[in-house]
Design a protein around this motif. Structure first.
Motif, short mmCIF file in Angstrom:
data_model
loop_
_atom_site.label_atom_id
_atom_site.label_comp_id
_atom_site.label_asym_id
_atom_site.label_seq_id
_atom_site.Cartn_x
_atom_site.Cartn_y
_atom_site.Cartn_z
N PHE A 154 0.02 -0.84 -0.23
CA PHE A 154 0.20 0.19 0.06
C PHE A 154 0.49 1.34 -0.09
O PHE A 154 0.23 2.61 -0.79
N LEU A 155 1.66 1.52 0.69
CA LEU A 155 2.88 2.38 1.10
C LEU A 155 3.65 2.66 -0.52
O LEU A 155 3.57 3.91 -0.59
N LEU A 156 3.79 1.56 -1.24
CA LEU A 156 4.45 1.47 -2.36
C LEU A 156 3.67 2.23 -3.40
O LEU A 156 4.51 3.42 -4.24
N ASP A 157 2.18 1.85 -3.53
CA ASP A 157 1.17 2.71 -4.47
C ASP A 157 0.76 3.26 -3.99
O ASP A 157 1.27 4.61 -5.14
N TRP A 158 0.82 3.79 -2.70
CA TRP A 158 0.29 5.39 -2.30
C TRP A 158 0.95 6.75 -2.26
O TRP A 158 1.20 7.72 -2.96
N LEU A 159 2.70 6.09 -2.05
CA LEU A 159 3.92 7.31 -2.05
C LEU A 159 5.13 6.71 -2.55
O LEU A 159 4.81 7.00 -3.68
N GLN A 160 6.01 6.16 -1.84
CA GLN A 160 7.25 6.16 -2.76
C GLN A 160 7.81 4.88 -1.69
O GLN A 160 7.30 4.72 -0.62
N TRP A 161 9.13 4.34 -2.02
CA TRP A 161 9.52 3.51 -0.61
C TRP A 161 9.86 4.12 0.96
O TRP A 161 9.79 3.50 1.15
N ARG A 162 10.31 5.48 0.79
CA ARG A 162 11.41 5.92 1.86
C ARG A 162 9.60 5.84 3.02
O ARG A 162 9.67 5.64 4.36
N ALA A 163 8.87 5.64 2.19
CA ALA A 163 7.22 5.52 3.42
C ALA A 163 7.47 4.55 4.04
O ALA A 163 7.05 4.52 4.82
N ILE A 164 7.71 3.44 4.21
CA ILE A 164 7.88 2.24 4.65
C ILE A 164 8.60 2.40 5.24
O ILE A 164 8.39 1.48 6.76
N PHE A 165 9.06 3.31 5.55
CA PHE A 165 10.28 3.54 7.07
C PHE A 165 9.73 4.98 8.01
O PHE A 165 8.95 4.91 9.21
N TYR A 166 10.09 6.00 7.37
CA TYR A 166 9.52 6.98 8.13
C TYR A 166 7.86 6.97 8.14
O TYR A 166 7.75 8.21 9.19
N LEU A 167 7.16 6.45 8.09
CA LEU A 167 5.66 6.52 7.67
C LEU A 167 5.11 5.80 9.38
O LEU A 167 4.54 6.16 10.21
N ARG A 168 6.49 4.85 9.78
CA ARG A 168 6.65 4.23 11.37
C ARG A 168 7.55 4.59 12.07
O ARG A 168 6.80 4.22 13.24
N ALA A 169 7.79 5.25 11.80
CA ALA A 169 9.38 6.30 13.03
C ALA A 169 8.97 7.42 13.87
O ALA A 169 8.90 6.90 14.91
N PRO A 170 7.05 8.19 13.89
CA PRO A 170 6.29 8.40 15.04
C PRO A 170 6.17 7.53 15.78
O PRO A 170 6.14 6.80 17.36
N ILE A 171 5.06 6.11 14.98
CA ILE A 171 5.27 4.84 16.27
C ILE A 171 6.66 4.49 16.74
O ILE A 171 6.57 4.01 18.41
N ALA A 172 7.90 4.15 16.50
CA ALA A 172 8.60 3.79 17.28
C ALA A 172 8.75 4.51 18.54
O ALA A 172 9.07 4.53 19.67
N ILE A 173 8.89 5.93 17.71
CA ILE A 173 9.30 6.90 19.06
C ILE A 173 8.37 7.34 20.33
O ILE A 173 9.10 7.18 21.32
N PHE A 174 7.08 6.80 19.76
CA PHE A 174 6.11 6.59 21.23
C PHE A 174 6.24 5.42 21.80
O PHE A 174 6.50 5.63 23.00
N SER A 175 6.92 4.49 21.15
CA SER A 175 6.86 3.04 22.03
C SER A 175 7.98 2.76 22.93
O SER A 175 8.09 3.19 23.70
N LEU A 176 9.42 4.55 22.64
CA LEU A 176 10.34 4.86 23.68
C LEU A 176 9.95 5.24 24.20
O LEU A 176 10.33 5.40 25.57
N VAL A 177 8.90 6.50 24.46
CA VAL A 177 8.08 7.18 25.64
C VAL A 177 7.40 6.60 26.26
O VAL A 177 7.75 6.42 27.74
N THR A 178 6.60 5.25 25.56
CA THR A 178 5.98 4.77 26.84
C THR A 178 6.34 4.66 28.06
O THR A 178 6.47 3.21 28.51
N SER A 179 7.23 3.71 27.49
CA SER A 179 8.90 2.05 27.50
C SER A 179 9.51 2.97 28.59
O SER A 179 10.51 2.21 29.23
N ALA A 180 10.24 4.41 28.95
CA ALA A 180 10.77 4.84 29.83
C ALA A 180 10.17 4.93 31.19
O ALA A 180 8.89 4.90 31.44
#
Length: 180
Positions: A154-180
């Motif tokens: 879906f991300l490749l169809d709608w956006l570009q290959w970089r979206a595979i990574f940058y759209l999930r970064a906020p989730i990872a950062i949020f998980s970092l905040v909740t784990s601390a």
């Protein structure tokens, strides 16, 4: 352990494990795109996934032992930070070599969270509820493998290959905040 803490731990671990297992399969769907974008052969692009998988599986046992010595939560939180950094770096990669290197970095972060995640859940759930906690964690791991190619497509169809990574970064950062 109080009720809310064990569920917070399970939710955080489940989200991070889902993303880590998703990363084992999300880039596979992008091989043709990456081959075209980076003007390289498929055998080179395959290292985007292979590097991640090799690094994450190679370091699992070592990091599990280290986490027994220095603390599981410490390794888990550091793993989320490295994983998030890897996601951001992958989205900014200027060449295939950089992308492979950053995927290896991401694999190191994945090894850290995978080696500690299950142990953290078993620490906070009482023996009478261990099956529930482990079952829910198992669902998130399985969903990661299933969602990876779907989301990647879906991300490749709608956006570009970089979206595979940058759209999930906020989730990872949020998980970092909740784990601390």
């Amino acid at each position: 352990m109080n009720f809310s803490y064990k569920w917070k731990v399970l939710l955080t671990v489940a989200v991070v494990m889902l993303m880590a297992t998703m990363d084992a399969s999300i880039t596979n769907i992008a091989f043709p795109t990456l081959t075209r974008v980076f003007h390289t052969e498929l055998t080179t692009v395959m290292w985007v996934s292979l590097g991640y998988i090799l690094v994450s599986t190679t370091f699992l046992l070592i990091l599990g032992k280290i986490s027994d010595i220095v603390g599981r939560k410490r390794i888990f939180v550091l793993g989320i930070a490295i994983f998030a950094l890897g996601l951001i770096a992958c989205s900014l990669a200027g060449g295939i070599d950089e992308l492979i290197l950053y995927r290896c970095l991401q694999g190191l972060g994945a090894a850290m969270v995978i080696s500690c995640g299950t142990a953290l859940v078993t620490e906070v759930f009482p023996a009478t509820e261990m099956g529930r906690g482990m079952g829910l964690l198992g669902i998130s791991v399985s969903l990661g493998f299933i969602i990876g190619p779907l989301l990647g497509g879906f991300l490749l169809d709608w956006l570009q290959w970089r979206a595979i990574f940058y759209l999930r970064a906020p989730i990872a950062i949020f998980s970092l905040v909740t784990s601390a």
